[in-house]
Motif scaffolding. Structure first.
Motif, PDB file in Angstrom:
ATOM      1  N   GLU A  86       0.601  -1.214   0.052  1.00 21.36           N
ATOM      2  CA  GLU A  86       0.025  -0.135   0.011  1.00 21.36           C
ATOM      3  C   GLU A  86       0.842   1.261  -0.048  1.00 21.36           C
ATOM      4  OE1 GLU A  86      -4.343  -1.548   1.850  1.00 21.36           O
ATOM      5  OE2 GLU A  86      -2.793  -0.764   3.405  1.00 21.36           O
ATOM      6  N   THR A  87       2.201   1.261  -0.107  1.00 15.64           N
ATOM      7  CA  THR A  87       3.160   2.436  -0.625  1.00 15.64           C
ATOM      8  C   THR A  87       3.170   2.180  -2.147  1.00 15.64           C
ATOM      9  OG1 THR A  87       5.039   1.409   0.034  1.00 15.64           O
ATOM     10  CG2 THR A  87       3.911   2.256   1.787  1.00 15.64           C
ATOM     11  N   ASP A  88       3.127   1.271  -2.574  1.00 21.78           N
ATOM     12  CA  ASP A  88       3.325   0.897  -4.421  1.00 21.78           C
ATOM     13  C   ASP A  88       2.429   1.867  -5.275  1.00 21.78           C
ATOM     14  OD1 ASP A  88       3.553   0.263  -6.636  1.00 21.78           O
ATOM     15  OD2 ASP A  88       3.818  -1.952  -6.524  1.00 21.78           O
ATOM     16  N   SER A  89       2.769   2.886  -5.732  1.00 26.11           N
ATOM     17  CA  SER A  89       1.869   3.824  -6.551  1.00 26.11           C
ATOM     18  C   SER A  89       1.310   3.268  -7.757  1.00 26.11           C
ATOM     19  CB  SER A  89       2.738   4.917  -6.973  1.00 26.11           C
ATOM     20  OG  SER A  89       3.230   5.736  -5.729  1.00 26.11           O
ATOM     21  N   TYR A  90       1.696   1.830  -8.011  1.00 29.55           N
ATOM     22  CA  TYR A  90       1.046   1.325  -9.319  1.00 29.55           C
ATOM     23  C   TYR A  90       0.217   0.235  -8.916  1.00 29.55           C
ATOM     24  CZ  TYR A  90       5.487   3.063 -11.346  1.00 29.55           C
ATOM     25  OH  TYR A  90       6.551   3.766 -12.191  1.00 29.55           O
ATOM     26  N   THR A  91      -0.409   0.388  -7.738  1.00 30.11           N
ATOM     27  CA  THR A  91      -1.322  -0.715  -7.102  1.00 30.11           C
ATOM     28  C   THR A  91      -2.786   0.131  -7.274  1.00 30.11           C
ATOM     29  OG1 THR A  91      -1.095   0.162  -4.889  1.00 30.11           O
ATOM     30  CG2 THR A  91       0.183  -1.930  -5.760  1.00 30.11           C
ATOM     31  N   TRP A  92      -2.941   1.260  -7.795  1.00 25.42           N
ATOM     32  CA  TRP A  92      -4.497   1.900  -7.693  1.00 25.42           C
ATOM     33  C   TRP A  92      -5.059   1.425  -8.847  1.00 25.42           C
ATOM     34  CZ3 TRP A  92      -6.989   4.886  -4.613  1.00 25.42           C
ATOM     35  CH2 TRP A  92      -8.046   5.480  -5.065  1.00 25.42           C
ATOM     36  N   ARG A  93      -6.412   0.900  -8.568  1.00 30.11           N
ATOM     37  CA  ARG A  93      -7.274   0.353  -9.335  1.00 30.11           C
ATOM     38  C   ARG A  93      -8.843   0.787  -9.096  1.00 30.11           C
ATOM     39  NH1 ARG A  93      -3.028  -0.852 -10.806  1.00 30.11           N
ATOM     40  NH2 ARG A  93      -1.984  -2.942 -11.230  1.00 30.11           N
ATOM     41  N   ARG A  94      -9.697   0.950 -10.075  1.00 25.19           N
ATOM     42  CA  ARG A  94     -10.859   1.182  -9.753  1.00 25.19           C
ATOM     43  C   ARG A  94     -11.691   0.344 -10.518  1.00 25.19           C
ATOM     44  NH1 ARG A  94     -11.129   7.465 -11.223  1.00 25.19           N
ATOM     45  NH2 ARG A  94     -13.313   7.361 -10.958  1.00 25.19           N
ATOM     46  N   PHE A  95     -12.368  -0.398  -9.791  1.00 27.75           N
ATOM     47  CA  PHE A  95     -13.205  -1.613 -10.268  1.00 27.75           C
ATOM     48  C   PHE A  95     -14.851  -1.052 -10.370  1.00 27.75           C
ATOM     49  CE2 PHE A  95      -9.943  -3.690  -7.836  1.00 27.75           C
ATOM     50  CZ  PHE A  95      -9.372  -4.306  -8.862  1.00 27.75           C
ATOM     51  N   ARG A  96     -15.551  -1.807 -11.388  1.00 27.92           N
ATOM     52  CA  ARG A  96     -16.976  -1.610 -11.361  1.00 27.92           C
ATOM     53  C   ARG A  96     -17.709  -2.336 -10.050  1.00 27.92           C
ATOM     54  NH1 ARG A  96     -17.988  -1.708 -17.935  1.00 27.92           N
ATOM     55  NH2 ARG A  96     -17.211   0.412 -18.065  1.00 27.92           N
ATOM     56  N   SER A  97     -18.560  -1.777  -9.448  1.00 30.55           N
ATOM     57  CA  SER A  97     -19.226  -2.307  -8.102  1.00 30.55           C
ATOM     58  C   SER A  97     -20.561  -3.013  -8.479  1.00 30.55           C
ATOM     59  CB  SER A  97     -19.561  -1.532  -7.143  1.00 30.55           C
ATOM     60  OG  SER A  97     -20.692  -0.580  -7.408  1.00 30.55           O
ATOM     61  N   ALA A  98     -21.119  -3.686  -7.737  1.00 33.92           N
ATOM     62  CA  ALA A  98     -22.369  -4.216  -7.931  1.00 33.92           C
ATOM     63  C   ALA A  98     -23.816  -3.427  -8.218  1.00 33.92           C
ATOM     64  CB  ALA A  98     -22.962  -5.080  -6.305  1.00 33.92           C
ATOM     65  N   ASN A  99     -23.404  -2.095  -7.825  1.00 37.53           N
ATOM     66  CA  ASN A  99     -24.361  -0.987  -8.211  1.00 37.53           C
ATOM     67  C   ASN A  99     -24.213  -0.474  -9.520  1.00 37.53           C
ATOM     68  OD1 ASN A  99     -25.251  -0.902  -5.561  1.00 37.53           O
ATOM     69  ND2 ASN A  99     -23.383   0.487  -4.934  1.00 37.53           N
ATOM     70  N   TYR A 100     -22.920  -0.916 -10.318  1.00 38.96           N
ATOM     71  CA  TYR A 100     -23.180  -0.442 -11.602  1.00 38.96           C
ATOM     72  C   TYR A 100     -23.936  -1.339 -12.671  1.00 38.96           C
ATOM     73  CZ  TYR A 100     -20.670   0.621 -16.250  1.00 38.96           C
ATOM     74  OH  TYR A 100     -20.503   0.755 -17.588  1.00 38.96           O
ATOM     75  N   VAL A 101     -24.506  -0.615 -13.759  1.00 43.17           N
ATOM     76  CA  VAL A 101     -25.431  -1.243 -14.512  1.00 43.17           C
ATOM     77  C   VAL A 101     -24.735  -1.655 -15.801  1.00 43.17           C
ATOM     78  CG1 VAL A 101     -27.568  -1.160 -15.632  1.00 43.17           C
ATOM     79  CG2 VAL A 101     -27.400  -0.161 -13.576  1.00 43.17           C
ATOM     80  N   SER A 102     -24.318  -2.941 -15.935  1.00 40.15           N
ATOM     81  CA  SER A 102     -23.800  -3.267 -17.513  1.00 40.15           C
ATOM     82  C   SER A 102     -24.872  -3.527 -18.525  1.00 40.15           C
ATOM     83  CB  SER A 102     -22.868  -4.533 -17.291  1.00 40.15           C
ATOM     84  OG  SER A 102     -23.484  -5.475 -16.676  1.00 40.15           O
ATOM     85  N   GLY A 103     -26.081  -4.171 -17.962  1.00 42.70           N
ATOM     86  CA  GLY A 103     -27.073  -4.588 -18.943  1.00 42.70           C
ATOM     87  C   GLY A 103     -27.197  -5.972 -19.137  1.00 42.70           C
ATOM     88  N   ASP A 104     -26.235  -6.614 -18.629  1.00 37.74           N
ATOM     89  CA  ASP A 104     -25.956  -8.016 -19.013  1.00 37.74           C
ATOM     90  C   ASP A 104     -25.115  -8.682 -17.769  1.00 37.74           C
ATOM     91  OD1 ASP A 104     -23.496  -7.559 -19.650  1.00 37.74           O
ATOM     92  OD2 ASP A 104     -23.366  -8.133 -21.658  1.00 37.74           O
ATOM     93  N   GLY A 105     -24.896  -7.964 -16.869  1.00 41.61           N
ATOM     94  CA  GLY A 105     -24.221  -8.615 -15.806  1.00 41.61           C
ATOM     95  C   GLY A 105     -22.651  -8.989 -16.014  1.00 41.61           C
ATOM     96  N   SER A 106     -22.077  -8.480 -17.082  1.00 40.44           N
ATOM     97  CA  SER A 106     -20.736  -8.794 -17.484  1.00 40.44           C
ATOM     98  C   SER A 106     -19.651  -8.350 -16.654  1.00 40.44           C
ATOM     99  CB  SER A 106     -20.470  -8.564 -18.974  1.00 40.44           C
ATOM    100  OG  SER A 106     -20.883  -7.251 -19.176  1.00 40.44           O
ATOM    101  N   THR A 107     -19.730  -7.012 -16.317  1.00 37.80           N
ATOM    102  CA  THR A 107     -18.944  -6.330 -15.634  1.00 37.80           C
ATOM    103  C   THR A 107     -19.003  -5.946 -14.125  1.00 37.80           C
ATOM    104  OG1 THR A 107     -19.577  -4.031 -16.118  1.00 37.80           O
ATOM    105  CG2 THR A 107     -18.319  -5.071 -17.847  1.00 37.80           C
ATOM    106  N   GLU A 108     -20.096  -6.413 -13.611  1.00 41.85           N
ATOM    107  CA  GLU A 108     -20.488  -6.373 -12.150  1.00 41.85           C
ATOM    108  C   GLU A 108     -19.610  -7.448 -11.507  1.00 41.85           C
ATOM    109  OE1 GLU A 108     -22.680  -6.207 -14.474  1.00 41.85           O
ATOM    110  OE2 GLU A 108     -24.460  -4.878 -13.428  1.00 41.85           O
TER     111      GLU A 108
END
Length: 589
Positions: free
Chosen positions: A453-475
């Motif tokens: 958690e001091t490595d600046s290359y570890t930052w990630r933003r993922f889609r959550s269960a609240n995101y609406v993909s329309g087919d469940g592919s990216t939740e």
């Protein structure tokens, strides 16, 4: 080529012959025959000729099969997985695979909704005008958004409970785009409401710095719910029994500046929040953005996020700059982009109660990353098993639940920074974690964090269960391939024999009843070996029976080439197999 055509012709002829015979009965209609040029697998039944790719829902009934039996047969014939539609739910699906195993796909939140006619639709939050109000096309709750001309901003209801937010002034007719309605309030302010899967979010966008102090008073109307606020500013909605049914994170505000590493605003600040209760019992949510915030060199527009209203969910995130649980966010975050000054962690949970005791063959946790701090991979993202109870309403950066590195899985992929490393799914093979859960370890969910958690290359933003993909592919979803253990077989019997377990033939028949909770065929393996109580022979024999249907006897005759020794003491053990072993069941003879 001729032999192929002839084989197809014979298949078609088989269907025609059966259909023709049935047609002689005036009470039965003839069945149309598929073209002889299209190969079809034929399954004959007493009622009609049916092809394996027939989508008629009555096929199982016509063949005298249960849904799962029919699915297993078709999965093998068609060499593809077949869904058990009766097992479909808002957050999960179960499939039968060609090899007889089962695969479950589990989500941290709803991805589909069952309609009144029994059909299922994927969630689609695009707003449509339904006359009295704007409503999402398909959502997991009843959501209404004002179409202007009143003070009823938005409402959400489910069952006997409901929440409605108003506005102090009459709302103008909104501009609607996709899932969002925007209301021009004048003075460079725009109020927006966005439909979510189980509720809505709303915020105020400021195109310029306000000329004076800002105060937003939002009337709240509740049915069957009580509104309260935690010390961190988290908003809770509980029913009459005290059960949490909805919640919202502490309100925040931010400008439109973007940090190229995090993809987020450079200027974040909490919004002072108060719940006012009038003498008549009516309530209002009062927000007072700090005037000092607007004295900074900001990039406009600035967004004031009063609250996000959503049913209680099973995934959330916290960070050093967002210390309160962000339960209604459409994303999850982990790692750091600035050497540990800003650090985020995410928490999620899947309901796996139906798979306790199952034999887990393979698993995969899929998280869709649409932002990373760089294309450089760094030390990676870790998924860990959480070891203590937690709630999305109480988890904070300062008080996270404990976790263990036992079974931890790391993925070093970087996805979402640029075209050189575009957004995509990161997969985590968490077999050991899921096997622990299905074997009796309490399922407290998963922690997603940067390995270092001091490595600046570890930052990630993922889609959550609240995101609406329309087919469940990216939740976020967890896929489990599994099987159930067959039942322990009944005590083996030998024939011919006497009541005192004396076999009267040197080539007797061995028999045991086999069964499996899954409707699949089972076989028995017999082992004949010296009885250790006597140890008067070295004879051994191990052999398998053919597969038989569940709840049938698996029979094996001792071969003439390996007869039992005369006058010796032996014991027989039986073990059942489907695709996996179960414990042995012993019996002496």
């Amino acid at each position: 080529m001729q032999s192929t055509k002839r084989r197809r012709w014979l298949q078609a002829a088989a269907a025609m012959t059966l259909a023709g015979l049935l047609a002689s009965d005036p009470s039965i209609s003839a069945v149309p025959v598929e073209s002889a040029e299209v190969p079809q697998a034929i399954v004959n039944s007493p009622a009609r000729a049916v092809t394996a790719d027939d989508d008629d829902p009555d096929i199982a009934k016509l063949l005298g099969l249960s849904e799962e039996e029919a699915a297993r047969r078709n999965a093998k014939i068609q060499n593809r997985r077949i869904e058990l539609v009766s097992k479909r739910a808002e957050t999960s699906s179960i499939y039968v695979n060609p090899d007889g195993t089962l695969t479950a796909e589990s989500y941290a939140g709803p991805v589909r909704v069952k309609q009144d006619d029994g059909s299922w639709h994927y969630i689609d939050t695009e707003l449509v005008d339904e006359g009295a109000a704007l409503e999402p096309e398909t959502a997991a709750a009843d959501i209404a958004v004002s179409d202007g001309g009143d003070k009823k901003l938005a409402s959400v209801s489910k069952g006997a409970t409901s929440l409605a937010l108003g506005w102090e002034d009459t709302l103008p007719t909104p501009t609607v785009k996709d899932d969002t309605a925007s209301y021009d309030l004048g003075d460079g302010q725009t109020l927006t409401v966005t439909a979510l899967k189980q509720g809505f979010s709303q915020n105020v966008r400021l195109d310029e710095a306000p000329s004076g102090d800002l105060t937003y008073r939002i009337p709240v109307t509740l049915k069957g719910l009580t509104l309260s606020e935690t010390d961190s500013g988290h908003l809770l909605l509980k029913n009459s029994a005290g059960k949490l049914v909805a919640e919202a994170p502490a309100p925040m505000m931010w400008d439109s500046s973007v940090d190229e590493r995090s993809g987020e605003s450079k200027h974040l600040a909490p919004v002072d929040t108060e719940i006012e209760t009038a003498a008549d019992g009516s309530q209002a949510l009062v927000l007072r953005p700090d005037a000092g915030y607007f004295a900074q060199d900001l990039t406009y527009p600035v967004t004031v996020d009063p609250t996000n209203t959503l049913a209680a969910t099973t995934d959330t995130w916290v960070a050093t700059n967002y210390p309160d649980s962000q339960i209604s966010s459409t994303e999850l975050k982990s790692g750091t982009y600035n050497g540990g000054t800003t650090v985020a962690r995410s928490f999620l949970k899947f309901d796996l109660a139906d798979y306790e005791g199952a034999k887990v063959i393979d698993t995969n946790l899929a998280l869709y990353s649409d932002w990373s701090s760089s294309c450089t991979e760094g030390t990676g993202t870790a998924v860990r098993r959480i070891t203590e109870s937690w709630s999305s309403s109480t988890v904070t950066w300062a008080d996270p639940p404990a976790s263990t590195t036992t079974g931890q899985v790391i993925n070093t992929a970087a996805k979402g920074y640029s075209a050189d490393c575009p957004a995509g799914t990161m997969n985590f093979d968490i077999d050991a974690i899921v096997r622990a859960w299905t074997s009796g370890t309490a399922n407290q969910g998963l922690l997603v964090r940067g390995v270092d958690e001091t490595d600046s290359y570890t930052w990630r933003r993922f889609r959550s269960a609240n995101y609406v993909s329309g087919d469940g592919s990216t939740e976020p979803h967890l896929t489990i391939t599994y099987n159930h253990y067959p039942e322990v077989p009944s005590a083996p019997s030998l024939s011919p024999s006497t009541d005192t377990n004396v076999v009267t033939s040197r080539t007797p028949a061995l028999s045991t009843m086999v069964s499996d909770d899954d409707p699949q065929r089972v076989r028995a393996q017999y082992a004949i070996e010296p009885d250790p109580a006597y140890n008067d022979t070295t004879y051994t024999l191990s052999s398998d029976t053919p597969y038989v249907d569940t709840m049938e006897a698996a029979v094996l005759a001792v071969p003439e080439a390996s007869p039992l020794p005369d006058g010796k003491h032996l014991r027989v053990r039986a073990q059942t197999f489907s695709r996996i072993k179960c414990p042995v069941r012993d019996a002496a003879a």
